[in-house]
Write an enzyme that holds these catalytic residues in place. Sequence first.
Site, PDB file in Angstrom:
ATOM      1  N   ARG A 149       0.807  -1.221   0.000  1.00 29.54           N
ATOM      2  CA  ARG A 149       0.000   0.000   0.000  1.00 29.54           C
ATOM      3  C   ARG A 149       0.840   1.272   0.000  1.00 29.54           C
ATOM      4  O   ARG A 149       0.484   2.246  -0.656  1.00 29.54           O
ATOM      5  CB  ARG A 149      -0.926   0.030   1.220  1.00 29.54           C
ATOM      6  CG  ARG A 149      -2.119  -0.864   1.100  1.00 29.54           C
ATOM      7  CD  ARG A 149      -2.978  -0.757   2.365  1.00 29.54           C
ATOM      8  NE  ARG A 149      -3.940  -1.861   2.433  1.00 29.54           N
ATOM      9  CZ  ARG A 149      -4.388  -2.386   3.571  1.00 29.54           C
ATOM     10  NH1 ARG A 149      -3.974  -1.905   4.733  1.00 29.54           N
ATOM     11  NH2 ARG A 149      -5.258  -3.367   3.539  1.00 29.54           N
ATOM     12  N   CYS A 168      -9.303  -1.574   6.265  1.00 28.29           N
ATOM     13  CA  CYS A 168     -10.750  -1.467   6.465  1.00 28.29           C
ATOM     14  C   CYS A 168     -11.150  -0.267   7.304  1.00 28.29           C
ATOM     15  O   CYS A 168     -12.232   0.289   7.124  1.00 28.29           O
ATOM     16  CB  CYS A 168     -11.290  -2.753   7.092  1.00 28.29           C
ATOM     17  SG  CYS A 168     -10.410  -3.300   8.556  1.00 28.29           S
ATOM     18  N   HIS A 215     -17.339  -1.102  11.108  1.00 30.00           N
ATOM     19  CA  HIS A 215     -16.418  -0.317  11.933  1.00 30.00           C
ATOM     20  C   HIS A 215     -17.024   1.057  12.182  1.00 30.00           C
ATOM     21  O   HIS A 215     -17.390   1.770  11.245  1.00 30.00           O
ATOM     22  CB  HIS A 215     -15.079  -0.131  11.205  1.00 30.00           C
ATOM     23  CG  HIS A 215     -14.245  -1.378  11.111  1.00 30.00           C
ATOM     24  ND1 HIS A 215     -14.582  -2.577  11.674  1.00 30.00           N
ATOM     25  CD2 HIS A 215     -13.025  -1.589  10.508  1.00 30.00           C
ATOM     26  CE1 HIS A 215     -13.630  -3.469  11.421  1.00 30.00           C
ATOM     27  NE2 HIS A 215     -12.689  -2.911  10.715  1.00 30.00           N
TER      28      HIS A 215
END
Lengths: 368, 368, 368, 368
Positions: free
Chosen positions: D114, D153, D246
Amino acid sequence: MERRKVGILGATGMVGQRFIQLMHNHPWFEIAWLAASDRSAGKTYGEACKWKLDTELPARIAGMTVMPNVPEGTPEGELPKIIFAALDSDIAKELEPKFAAAGCAVISNSSAFRMTTDVPLVVPEVNADHLAMIEKQSWRHESGGYIVTNPNCSAIGLVLALKPLEQKFGIESLFVSTMQAISGAGYPGVPSLDILGNVVPFIKNEEEKLQEEVGKLLGTLAGDHVEMLPAKVSAHCNRVAVEDGHTECVSIKFKQPATYEQILAAWAEFKPLSDLVHLQAWGHGLPTAPDEPVVYIDAIDRPQPRLDRMRGKGMAATVGRLRECPLLDWKFVVLSHNTIRGAAGAAVLNAEVLAMMGKLDPVKKVAR
Amino acid sequence: MERRKVGILGATGMVGQRFIQLMHNHPWFEIAWLAASDRSAGKTYGEACKWKLDTELPARIAGMTVMPNVPEGTPEGELPKIIFAALDSDIAKELEPKFAAAGCAVISNSSAFRMTTDVPLVVPEVNADHLAMIEKQSWRHESGGYIVTNPNCSAIGLVLALKPLEQKFGIESLFVSTMQAISGAGYPGVPSLDILGNVVPFIKNEEEKLQEEVGKLLGTLAGDHVEMLPAKVSAHCNRVAVEDGHTECVSIKFKQPATYEQILAAWAEFKPLSDLVHLQAWGHGLPTAPDEPVVYIDAIDRPQPRLDRMRGKGMAATVGRLRECPLLDWKFVVLSHNTIRGAAGAAVLNAEVLAMMGKLDPVKKVAR
Amino acid sequence: MERRKVGILGATGMVGQRFIQLMHNHPWFEIAWLAASDRSAGKTYGEACKWKLDTELPARIAGMTVMPNVPEGTPEGELPKIIFAALDSDIAKELEPKFAAAGCAVISNSSAFRMTTDVPLVVPEVNADHLAMIEKQSWRHESGGYIVTNPNCSAIGLVLALKPLEQKFGIESLFVSTMQAISGAGYPGVPSLDILGNVVPFIKNEEEKLQEEVGKLLGTLAGDHVEMLPAKVSAHCNRVAVEDGHTECVSIKFKQPATYEQILAAWAEFKPLSDLVHLQAWGHGLPTAPDEPVVYIDAIDRPQPRLDRMRGKGMAATVGRLRECPLLDWKFVVLSHNTIRGAAGAAVLNAEVLAMMGKLDPVKKVAR
Amino acid sequence: MERRKVGILGATGMVGQRFIQLMHNHPWFEIAWLAASDRSAGKTYGEACKWKLDTELPARIAGMTVMPNVPEGTPEGELPKIIFAALDSDIAKELEPKFAAAGCAVISNSSAFRMTTDVPLVVPEVNADHLAMIEKQSWRHESGGYIVTNPNCSAIGLVLALKPLEQKFGIESLFVSTMQAISGAGYPGVPSLDILGNVVPFIKNEEEKLQEEVGKLLGTLAGDHVEMLPAKVSAHCNRVAVEDGHTECVSIKFKQPATYEQILAAWAEFKPLSDLVHLQAWGHGLPTAPDEPVVYIDAIDRPQPRLDRMRGKGMAATVGRLRECPLLDWKFVVLSHNTIRGAAGAAVLNAEVLAMMGKLDPVKKVAR
């Protein structure tokens, strides 16, 4: 086909919300009237209701005005002739007859009239023929109205699993121990301090309902009443920390010998709605009926509420863990979604069957 | 009185941790030796263990070095002669005999030898007399060592409730449907994705253990073996989202008629440890024994794990909801703490009874 | 020493139950009077109360008659002069002054008077000197009575962690994001459908209380009022599926530089109650005060409510995860038991300090 | 249109299962290849996978054979050129480059690359332009393959809420405190003993990822790299007892003044995908893109994971509770489904955008 207008009594509660969710896009029914207690009447549904489902409250419904929960509260001609009722039992006892007397088909989820002699207690796959009893109701003769009920949420999944076994082997007795979801108690319902990390081995009147309703559901229509199935049923009902889905452990004794394969076959072959003559004439299926009302899951640890409650869009009963019982004959586990299959969906399916039978058509068809 | 040195096998697991919690300040026993798998051996206990209890890990214990879980791993003379074992069954099968052969009294919580003919499976309040079987074990004759076991966590609470009923009325058959806590599966044990908002209607081998262990626990000592109680037992075992405490729904059939009052009286009067002659001689109670092993809670919705598991410091079985059963004779609910009464506490109590009986005294007393 | 008689207002609620649990065997206080709403008054406590704690309701308390929650409801001379109040805020606003006017020391857990100028808002380890403000209260001059309050459950653990940091480094601003237990909402409190498998990111008035109470608690006594600490506080309050124990994530900016070691040292050295002159005279500790009010747990994933809430018998705040903050200076997590340290225990500790200061002695000592 | 064949690396894990659920009936993609670790390779997917979703495992998928997770394990010509990767980070680091080198478009959910300079970290609504960086990757030049990643996430929902605010007001700094669902840790993942009735205030590497990924996602493409947004971000990450979804509490400081109405407008108007020229050419929408990527819920206690995670079929971020912050400028709560929007759905949406851009077309189109 034009959709029939329907109303919902007790529309703001948990089962009322499920009625809305299940019928918002229903091909046969159109929600045209919502009623709730005095506290809510006069508000819009969006204001009156604490919507607790994980789909959005439809904007059209949110904007509807909540009516008082009596027939007289609605202008002449605007009260739908099909009323789904999701009321507490003591309120239902008072209000449902008023709607039946006003000519409404009352499709009730409450326990108030389930055991009343001339009121059908029906799960279509199990005993759709009992619906004929509506013709014996005095309301039917006077106004065209009637009351039809579906069973307690813990009884529905169970009788779906039992019916094919009763047909094939005859049931002599059974033991059932339930682990029931919190949504069954409505909202606010079960306080979180009572259930988080806990089990409550008691649900008021639940064991009695479960024990007696099974007898009527599996009973035989005898003219103007039902002869109860004489099987002995012993229920233990428990509340557990599950949002939706009642899990039930069953031990059962049959009248005739049954092998493992025969039992699985009985469940697999159980597709009773396709056999009803009235329904075939209609040319297509019932919108809410699952393809397979009883699904056996061949895994060592199933069914489980979180994974299996939505089978058949929440309308299937899933069974598993068939094994021999050291005391009776066989043991298994059955699961069903308590507010879909076990409540609102059960009532909607009852209404769909009534529609197919012509029992939702205008009153004039009814002859004395 | 000087405290006896004891060791703990499998000290880092959930039951091992309970052993430490329960014996850290025990008046008779002193934790002198801790062993675990190779992964932990050589580390301090504080490093090796993920302590998961809500009391602090005692500093003295945290600083102890974890030993290998074999007798030979410890210098001569430093291995305690009393070993509490909290091992997985397959490991126990291999290791426990080694410690018995090394002259240790092995007080085991594992299932490995529970059903072995000459190994006592004991809950002191239920069948302390079965402890006599240790004298039949070959280890006992050779080294003084022996193995004593306590039952599965789901069996202990149940047999406590059953024993006074068996004595008074005779048990013919029973159903039991359990709702078992996650701590019974150890750590990491049950994945949270499997149990949060869910029920798992399966625990490996649990129904079999529960069914057979009840027969041995309520059986009759017949010289060198136990004659199993011939009652039929049918168990349904489920895992629920509860931290500690197994709840069990029971339906039971007696050989003789029993009234509601007689059953409550049987439970209330059940204080068997006060009757043991060996114990009276000792002059005072067993540190871990509860005053009342079976407590009836007269409330409509009890027992509940969160509220009742710690009765009698976690050593009492609580019962409630006695009511008639439409199928057998009576129904009730029983609850017990699965890692205290159902595991570590059970073993400690077994050891206390053995101490009172002189069976923890040095080997030389044992004559062939 | 004879125990002082105390009464409990709102005795049947969750905090009322904790008062009973904590004071049933208290060495200084004897529960002599219990009051609750009209619904409960006249019943025995055992009948009126749904006891929800995991210790047994003491039999003596169960048999006591619940009195109306007004001073006049109790015969002359039988109303204790020390009243612990666990009332909802709006009821407290009306009732607590009546008891103060009747000459009672009202030790209140409610929010009604916390921010009132001459009412001390006190956590003894943090600002015991603020108790002096009771002498400014008009009730004190007229009847000897007064009101003392403890903070909101989410503020107590936080200010315990903050006080030593404020003393050493000065606090300029802080964020706090809470994850609060369901017991903080009382019983029935949070519906299980709202919290099982869920988070509710809102607790009514909680953020406001937390933000303002921190300022008063860490403020400076200035004669007849408290000068608020001018630190900026931003709170985010959430309800999570935890039975007991509030967990709070904190980011903080100091006026002066603080190293990791200095912060740990500030917490470790924080034992303020041993320094109070009044207390030393007494010759021994306060029964409810923890040895260490702030305990740092040196583990990567602590504190956790299930494991750490009972530190110091539920009276310690545990802190952990001290690390640098990319935005302010430092970050850490603090946890405390919300109904012990955060409510009933806080009030009992306030009362113990008042007892040491002579402020629970008979009225005649008070001169105008 | 013929569907493009795609493969899934790490197909048996939680995110792998979501890939299957989301793409089983995808209009553009056809699952043609599944790979997993050596333990699973060679088995059918139905045998290898513990399916944990509440929809049924499709029969076609269940019957597919699981391949080894290397390009060489599959016969020439049968390896799809589009590979969705749901691997643990350390495994991804080794395997993903192999597939890129083999000419595959690797759409990765792992954290391995990433933050690598020439690897796009993309949420299409936020920074679809960053996808252009694939042309800088050496694999692209050699084989046509490349790697594209989606964020952690916990970062995805947050940046969706932040992007329109950054565009309008500029972000100077922010504080975020998360309450993350257990499914984010995979299966078996979080032990139930760690999370039932508990909070774990720690998730390994999560705060670091969240803090740095926000900077890259909101950064500016500058030729062959991204200039990070220089905003200060401070994250506190917590695990709570929620299955999916979340929840994040945010305090934020802007560079320019922003009113309540302006912020709500910024979110309401945020529909960036309709503006992309490439996409308009395509003539219709992206199958997985939600109509509204950011939905503000105007209720005092929302968003909540159980009620709101499925908005936009699990692809919308819901925000709520916008209010002033005493320390920075504004506070709000943001929620997103962690395994749909936050993982598998994010990757599928990335692939859909790549398809629209022609970047999933055969290699020959790529010029050096």
